[in-house]
Scaffold this active site. Structure first.
Site, PDB file in Angstrom:
ATOM      1  CG  PHE A 122      49.667  38.717  48.129  1.00 28.19           C
ATOM      2  CD1 PHE A 122      48.731  39.672  48.671  1.00 28.19           C
ATOM      3  CD2 PHE A 122      50.201  37.631  48.739  1.00 28.19           C
ATOM      4  CE1 PHE A 122      48.054  39.046  49.682  1.00 28.19           C
ATOM      5  CE2 PHE A 122      49.288  37.258  49.811  1.00 28.19           C
ATOM      6  CZ  PHE A 122      48.386  37.815  50.467  1.00 28.19           C
ATOM      7  N   GLY A 123      50.767  40.892  44.226  1.00 30.23           N
ATOM      8  CA  GLY A 123      51.589  41.546  43.216  1.00 30.23           C
ATOM      9  C   GLY A 123      52.352  40.701  42.404  1.00 30.23           C
ATOM     10  CB  SER A 124      52.806  38.446  40.665  1.00 33.89           C
ATOM     11  OG  SER A 124      51.354  38.207  40.528  1.00 33.89           O
ATOM     12  NE  ARG A 125      57.707  41.227  34.159  1.00 32.78           N
ATOM     13  CZ  ARG A 125      58.782  41.796  34.220  1.00 32.78           C
ATOM     14  NH1 ARG A 125      59.227  42.823  35.002  1.00 32.78           N
ATOM     15  NH2 ARG A 125      59.635  41.357  33.251  1.00 32.78           N
ATOM     16  CG  MET A 158      48.438  40.392  37.109  1.00 27.67           C
ATOM     17  SD  MET A 158      48.536  38.431  37.424  1.00 27.67           S
ATOM     18  CE  MET A 158      49.978  38.032  37.398  1.00 27.67           C
TER      19      MET A 158
END
Length: 223
Positions: free
Chosen positions: A184-187, A97
Site C-alpha cells: 500500500f502507500g509508502s515511500r 508511491m
C-alpha cells in the site's frame, strides 16, 4: 505478472469475490442490487491485482547512474544529515508511491550489500517529514565501485503495515533486480554523495529501474 508477495492475498481475494458474486446471484432478488454487489466485488479484485502487478523491465546496467528504486513521484530533493549510518551530510531524494503505483522495490545500483536493518515504528503518512526516522522502515546500504556507499530506505506509510526486504549483508545486488516490496502507500528515500549530479526534479514522475535519479558529477579536469 504478479509479485510473489501478493500471491496469498490475491488467492484469498479471488475466493471472497467468487463467493460474493455467487451469493448475490442466488440470494439477492433485486436485479440492480445484485448487479451492484457483483460489480463492486469485481472492481475490488481488479484493484488488488493491479496493486501487486510486477512488470518485467529490461535494465541497462550502468555503474555511472543511480536508477529509481521504485515507481512514483519525487517529493524531496535536499541536503540533509543522515543520522543512522553515515552520520554526515548527504543528498536526500525521496519518492512517494501512491496505492496505484507499482510497489516493487528494485536495487538502484549494483554493488555489495554492507548494511540491512529493519526498524519497527509508527505509521505516519508517508510524506510526513519525520516518517523517514519514525515510521516502520528498513535501511539498506550498497557499496558501489564509483559512488562509494549509497543508502536507500523503504518507509511504510499510513496504510502500509508490512515491508518486505530481500537485501542480505554479504550478498551482491544487481541494479534493477527485485529488492523487496512495500504494501500500500509508502515511500523510498535515497541518501547520495554530495558530489553526485541529481538528474530529476521535484514532482517528477519516475519509473523504477528506468529513470536515472543521479549520475557521476563531471569534474572540470574531465571536460
Amino acid at each position: 505478472m504478479f509479485h510473489k508477495e501478493g500471491q496469498k492475498i490475491i488467492l484469498i481475494t479471488f475466493l471472497l469475490v467468487l463467493i460474493s458474486v455467487l451469493a448475490a446471484h442466488f440470494f439477492i432478488e433485486i436485479n440492480w442490487l445484485k448487479l451492484l454487489v457483483q460489480i463492486t466485488a469485481l472492481v475490488f479484485l481488479i484493484i488488488v491485482l493491479q496493486f501487486f502487478r510486477n512488470p518485467k523491465r529490461k535494465v541497462i546496467r550502468n555503474f555511472d547512474d543511480i536508477l529509481a528504486p521504485v515507481d512514483g513521484k519525487v517529493v524531496v530533493i535536499e541536503e540533509v544529515e543522515e543520522k543512522e549510518y553515515f552520520k554526515d551530510k548527504r543528498i536526500q531524494v525521496s519518492i512517494f508511491m501512491s496505492p496505484i503505483n507499482v510497489h516493487v522495490t528494485r536495487y538502484p545500483v549494483s554493488g555489495a550489500i554492507v548494511f540491512s536493518k529493519y526498524h519497527p515504528g509508527k505509521y505516519l503518512v508517508a510524506w510526513h517529514p519525520k516518517a523517514s526516522e519514525e515510521n516502520e522502515r528498513t535501511t539498506i546500504v550498497l557499496k558501489t565501485p564509483k559512488f562509494g556507499e549509497i543508502l536507500y530506505r523503504q518507509i511504510a506509510g499510513a496504510l502500509a503495515k508490512r515491508i518486505v526486504n530481500y537485501a542480505v549483508v554479504g550478498e551482491s545486488a544487481q541494479q534493477g533486480e527485485d529488492a523487496g516490496f512495500i504494501k500500500f502507500g509508502s515511500r523510498v528515500d535515497l541518501f547520495l554523495p554530495l558530489d553526485c549530479a541529481i538528474t530529476v526534479k521535484l514532482n517528477q514522475k519516475v519509473v523504477g529501474a528506468k529513470t536515472c535519479i543521479a549520475s557521476l558529477a563531471i569534474k572540470d579536469e574531465d571536460r
